[in-house]
Design an enzyme around this catalytic site. Structure first.
Site, PDB file in Angstrom:
ATOM      1  N   ASP A 130     -17.756   4.762  -6.969  1.00 21.72           N
ATOM      2  CA  ASP A 130     -16.675   5.224  -6.111  1.00 21.72           C
ATOM      3  C   ASP A 130     -16.659   6.749  -6.138  1.00 21.72           C
ATOM      4  OD1 ASP A 130     -14.408   5.794  -4.692  1.00 21.72           O
ATOM      5  OD2 ASP A 130     -13.105   4.397  -5.766  1.00 21.72           O
TER       6      ASP A 130
ATOM      7  N   TYR B 168       0.836  -1.204   0.000  1.00 21.50           N
ATOM      8  CA  TYR B 168       0.000   0.000   0.000  1.00 21.50           C
ATOM      9  C   TYR B 168       0.871   1.255   0.000  1.00 21.50           C
ATOM     10  CZ  TYR B 168      -3.681   3.299   1.222  1.00 21.50           C
ATOM     11  OH  TYR B 168      -4.547   4.365   1.216  1.00 21.50           O
TER      12      TYR B 168
ATOM     13  N   HIS C  85     -15.903   2.702  -2.965  1.00 20.54           N
ATOM     14  CA  HIS C  85     -14.444   2.598  -3.004  1.00 20.54           C
ATOM     15  C   HIS C  85     -13.967   1.171  -2.751  1.00 20.54           C
ATOM     16  CE1 HIS C  85     -10.487   4.217  -3.209  1.00 20.54           C
ATOM     17  NE2 HIS C  85     -10.182   3.902  -1.970  1.00 20.54           N
TER      18      HIS C  85
ATOM     19  N   SER D 285      -6.372   1.742  -4.379  1.00 23.81           N
ATOM     20  CA  SER D 285      -6.464   3.127  -3.930  1.00 23.81           C
ATOM     21  C   SER D 285      -5.080   3.769  -4.033  1.00 23.81           C
ATOM     22  CB  SER D 285      -7.025   3.180  -2.509  1.00 23.81           C
ATOM     23  OG  SER D 285      -7.371   4.488  -2.154  1.00 23.81           O
TER      24      SER D 285
END
Length: 721
Positions: A662, A498, A694, A579
C-alpha cells in the site's frame, strides 16, 4: 478500458490526470521518505518508528511474526476454510456479469478474473453476442501470461487509448497492486507491446496522449523533486523515441501544491481542442488553465469547482461551494453549471453560466458521464439513485429521467462516445446487480443481465432509519436483518461506515457479506454519516478538520440507536471500515471501547500527528488539517488513535488489516498502533498482505483469504457464546 467511463473531473485527456490523482509517487521517493536524520530524531520520541520502513528487515520480521500468530489463531477455526472457499466460489464464479465497457465498432470490452485468470485478462466481443449471452471473447492482453513471461506479479491498472481509433493504448501495470505503475505502449491490433514504443519506468505518474508521437508526462523527473504530498508537479513533453532525460519541460506547478500536471481537452469525437494545465493546491482545490494562443486563461470560479465535461461547446462544472457570477447570479453548492467555453476564453472575468442541475437539501451528484449527444448525471436523493440525461439546444438545458428501477442504487458504468447508449447497474443489499443498457436520447432502458443470487435472502428486509447525533443532526442509516429478528439485543450486528472525502456509502449487493454474515443470522448496518457525499458538499464539509468529531459522534449515535432499539448490544456489535474508514474505526476503538466487541481496522490512518509525512498523507490536509498548526494540531492529537490508547482501559480485541504494497496509506499506521498495543499488553490481531496495494488484495484469491480472516474473526467475537 478504451473509453472514458465516468467523468468526475474533466473530459477525456484532462480527466486522465484527475483519475490518477492518487498515483504520483515513485519508489525512490518512498525509500527517501525517511532520511537517516529524520529517523533518528523521530525514534527519540517514538521507539516504533522503525515500523515505517516499509520493507525494512526489522519491520518485516515483526509483520511476519504477527501474521503467523493471527493466521494460526484464525485458521484453526474450521469456519475459516469454509469461509475462504465460499467467498472464492463467489468471486471466481463464471456466471458473474462480465462488466461491459463500450469499445469502437460496436464492440464490448471487459476485464475478467477467475480461477484460470487470477491476475486477469482484457478481452473483447461483439455487442450482439454479448447481449445474447453467447460471447466469443477475443483476448486483448493476458496479465497472467505476461506476469509469467516476465517473472513479475503484475496487477492491471487500466489502459488509456489514443482517440479516435483507440488501437494504441498506454497500459498501466503495478507491481503487486501499488499505486506506482509502469506505463507501456500497446497495440490492440497486433496484441503486443510496441517495439521501441513508449515505455515509462515505475512511478506514480500522470501520462496523457497529445498525439500519436507525443505524450505529456508528469512524474518525479529529478529525485526528490516532488510536492510535500510526494506528487509530481513538473510535466515534460516526451516524443516517440526520445529518452526520458531529453524530454522538454512544458509546465511546472508550484512546489507547495499537492500536485500539478498538463493534460489535453478533446471533444466527444476525440478531436484535439486545446491543452490544459492544472494545479491542485490541495486535495479539494483546483486551478485549471486553458492554453490559448494568447497564453493561459483561468475562470473566476471557486477553487473547489471541477470541470466535469466538455459538451456542445459548453464547459460543464460541478460546484462545491456557493458562487455568485459577475452579473450577480447566485449558484448553490452542489450545482452543475455550464457556459460557452469559446466565449468564456475571450472574456473570462465575466462568464455567465446557467444552472444545469440545482440540488435540494437531500440530493447530490455522484458522477457525470457523456454520450455522443448528451451528458448523463448520476444522482442521489435520500441515498437512493436516479439517472438523468441532459441536452443543450437553443441556448437552454433540459433533461429526461432514464427509466431505471426506483428505490435502488444506480450507477453508470460506461457511456458510449459514438452513440447515446450507456451501461448502468441497479443493485441493493438483497438485490443482486442487474445490468441495463439505456438510451440517453429516449430515456428507455433494457435489462441485459442479472447476477445470480449468491446467498439466501429469503426472510431478510431492509429498513432506512434515522439517528439523532450529538448536535441534533439527523443521520440516516440502513439496517439489513431478518424479518423475524427478536429485539432482545442479542443479534450479531456489523456496522460499517466511511465518513470522508465526500464519498457516499450506498446500498449494494455483497455476495461475501451475505453468505458469511447475513445467512448465518447476522444483521448489517450501513451508516451515512457526515463527511460523506450523501447530501452533497455541505454534508462533507460539516466534518472537515477540527469539526471531525461530528463524524465520530454521528457513528456513535447510529450505534446507540440500534442498541436502544434492542437490535443488538455492545456484546454483539462489531464495526468495520477501511482507509479513512480505518481512521474512523481507530477513533471508535479509543473513544468508545464500551460500544463494541469487535473492530476491523482496514488499511487505516492512525497516527494523525505524522500522517502528513507518510506517502500521500500531505495531500489530505484539506480533509484532516495540519498537525503543525497549533489549533488543528491540538485537535488531531486529541483524536489520533495512536496517541489515545490508555492504560487501565478495557479495549475490545481489534483486527488490523493492511498491505506492505500500500503506497497510498502507509502500512506503518497499522503496524505502530498494533505494536503499541502489544507493548501495553493489550490484545489484538494483525494481518498484513505482502501484496495488494490500498485494496489489501491484488487478486481474487487474496480477496477470499482476506474476507475469511475478517469474517472468521467477527464470527468468533460476535456469534460465539
Amino acid at each position: 478500458m478504451t473509453k472514458t467511463e465516468l467523468l468526475s473531473g474533466a473530459h477525456k485527456g484532462a480527466f486522465l490526470g484527475l483519475c490518477m490523482l492518487m498515483g504520483v509517487l515513485s519508489p525512490a521517493t518512498v525509500r527517501a521518505e525517511m532520511t537517516t536524520q529524520n529517523t533518528i530524531a523521530a525514534e527519540a520520541s517514538d521507539p516504533r518508528q522503525y515500523l515505517e520502513e516499509v520493507e525494512g528487515e526489522k519491520a518485516l520480521d515483526w509483520v511476519r511474526a504477527q501474521n503467523d500468530r493471527t493466521l494460526t489463531q484464525l485458521m484453526k477455526d474450521p469456519r475459516f476454510e469454509k469461509n475462504r472457499e465460499a467467498v472464492l466460489k463467489i468471486v471466481e464464479a463464471k456466471d458473474r456479469i462480465a462488466s461491459p465497457g463500450f469499445a469502437k465498432g460496436g464492440k464490448v470490452d471487459n476485464f475478467w478474473q477467475d480461477t484460470d485468470h487470477v491476475r486477469g485478462i482484457w478481452r473483447r466481443t461483439d455487442w450482439s453476442a454479448y447481449a445474447a449471452d453467447k460471447p466469443v471473447w477475443e483476448t486483448i492482453l493476458d496479465i497472467d501470461a505476461l506476469s509469467k513471461a516476465e517473472d513479475k506479479n503484475w496487477v492491471y491498472k487500466g489502459s488509456n487509448c489514443l482517440p479516435p481509433d483507440e488501437t494504441r493504448c498506454l497500459i498501466s501495470l503495478s507491481n503487486g497492486g501499488k499505486d506506482a505503475v509502469t506505463v507501456r505502449e500497446y497495440d490492440t491490433v497486433t496484441k503486443s507491446f510496441v517495439n521501441g514504443g513508449f515505455d515509462l519506468p515505475e512511478g506514480k505518474q500522470v501520462v496523457v496522449w497529445k498525439d500519436k508521437d507525443t505524450l505529456y508526462v508528469s512524474r518525479e523527473w529529478t529525485p526528490g523533486e516532488v510536492t510535500p504530498s510526494g506528487y509530481a508537479y513538473v510535466t515534460r513533453e516526451l516524443k516517440r523515441g526520445q529518452k526520458l532525460d531529453d524530454a522538454k519541460e512544458i509546465f511546472r506547478g508550484d512546489a507547495a501544491d499537492m500536485m500539478a500536471y498538463r493534460s489535453v481537452l478533446r471533444d466527444i469525437d476525440g478531436n484535439y481542442v486545446m491543452d490544459m494545465q492544472t494545479r491542485r493546491p490541495s486535495f479539494f482545490e483546483v486551478i485549471d488553465q486553458f492554453i490559448t494562443s494568447d497564453g493561459p486563461v483561468s475562470f473566476p470560479l471557486p477553487l473547489t469547482s471541477e470541470m466535469s465535461a466538455y459538451y456542445e461547446g459548453q464547459a460543464v462544472y460541478s460546484l462545491k461551494d456557493d458562487w455568485t457570477s459577475a452579473k450577480g447570479t447566485k449558484f448553490t453548492s452542489g450545482s452543475v453549471i455550464a457556459f460557452d467555453l469559446k466565449a468564456g476564453l475571450k472574456d473570462p472575468k465575466n462568464i455567465e453560466p446557467v444552472a444545469v442541475f440545482t440540488p435540494d437539501a437531500h440530493q447530490s451528484v455522484e458522477g457525470i458521464a457523456q454520450t455522443k449527444n448528451h451528458i448523463v448525471l448520476q444522482l442521489l436523493s435520500n441515498v437512493t439513485g436516479e439517472v438523468r440525461s441532459y441536452s443543450y439546444k437553443g441556448g437552454a438545458w433540459s433533461y429526461k429521467a432514464i427509466k431505471l428501477p426506483e428505490n435502488a442504487t444506480l450507477s453508470v458504468s460506461s457511456a458510449d462516445d459514438d452513440s447515446d447508449k450507456i451501461f448502468a447497474y441497479s443493485t441493493g443489499f438483497i438485490q443482486p446487480s442487474t445490468l441495463y443498457r439505456a438510451d440517453a436520447g429516449t430515456g428507455e432502458a433494457e435489462k441485459i443481465k442479472s447476477s445470480p443470487a449468491r446467498f439466501n435472502a429469503e426472510g431478510l428486509k431492509v429498513d432506512q432509519r434515522w439517528a439523532t447525533s450529538k448536535d441534533g443532526t439527523k443521520v440516516p442509516y440502513f439496517v439489513v436483518a431478518r424479518q423475524d429478528t427478536k429485539l432482545d439485543g442479542n443479534t450479531p450486528t456489523l456496522l460499517y461506515a466511511y465518513g470522508g472525502f465526500e464519498i457516499a456509502m450506498t446500498p449494494s449487493y455483497s455476495g461475501g457479506m451475505g453468505k458469511l454474515w447475513l445467512e448465518n443470522g447476522g444483521a448489517y448496518v450501513l451508516a451515512n454519516i457526515r463527511g460523506g457525499g450523501e447530501f452533497g458538499p455541505q454534508w462533507h464539509e460539516a466534518g472537515l478538520k477540527t469539526n471531525r468529531q461530528r463524524i465520530f459522534d454521528d457513528f456513535q449515535a447510529v450505534a446507540e440507536d440500534i442498541i436502544a432499539a434492542k437490535l443488538t448490544s455492545p456484546r454483539r456489535l462489531g464495526i468495520m471500515g477501511g482507509s479513512n474508514g480505518g481512521l474512523l474505526m481507530g477513533v471508535q476503538l479509543t473513544q468508545r471501547p464500551d460500544l463494541w466487541n469487535a473492530v476491523v481496522i482496514q488499511v487505516p490512518l492512525l497516527d494523525m500527528m505524522r500522517y502528513h509525512t507518510l506517502l500521500a498523507g500531505a495531500s489530505w490536509m484539506g480533509e484532516y488539517g495540519d498537525p503543525a498548526d497549533p489549533v488543528e494540531g491540538a485537535f488531531l492529537k486529541s483524536i489520533s488513535p495512536y496517541h489515545n490508547l490508555k492504560t487501565g482501559v478495557k479495549y475490545p480485541e481489534p483486527l488490523f488489516v493492511t498491505s506492505t504494497k500500500d503506497d497510498r496509506v502507509h502500512p506503518g499506521h497499522a503496524r505502530k498502533m498494533a505494536a503499541k498495543m502489544q507493548e501495553m499488553g493489550l490484545p489484538f490481531l494483525y494481518y498484513e498482505n505482502i501484496d495488494g496495494g490500498h485494496a489489501a488484495a491484488a487478486n481474487l484469491r487474496e480477496t477470499a483469504k482476506r474476507n475469511a480472516i475478517e469474517y472468521t474473526y467477527l464470527m468468533q467475537k460476535l456469534m460465539d457464546k
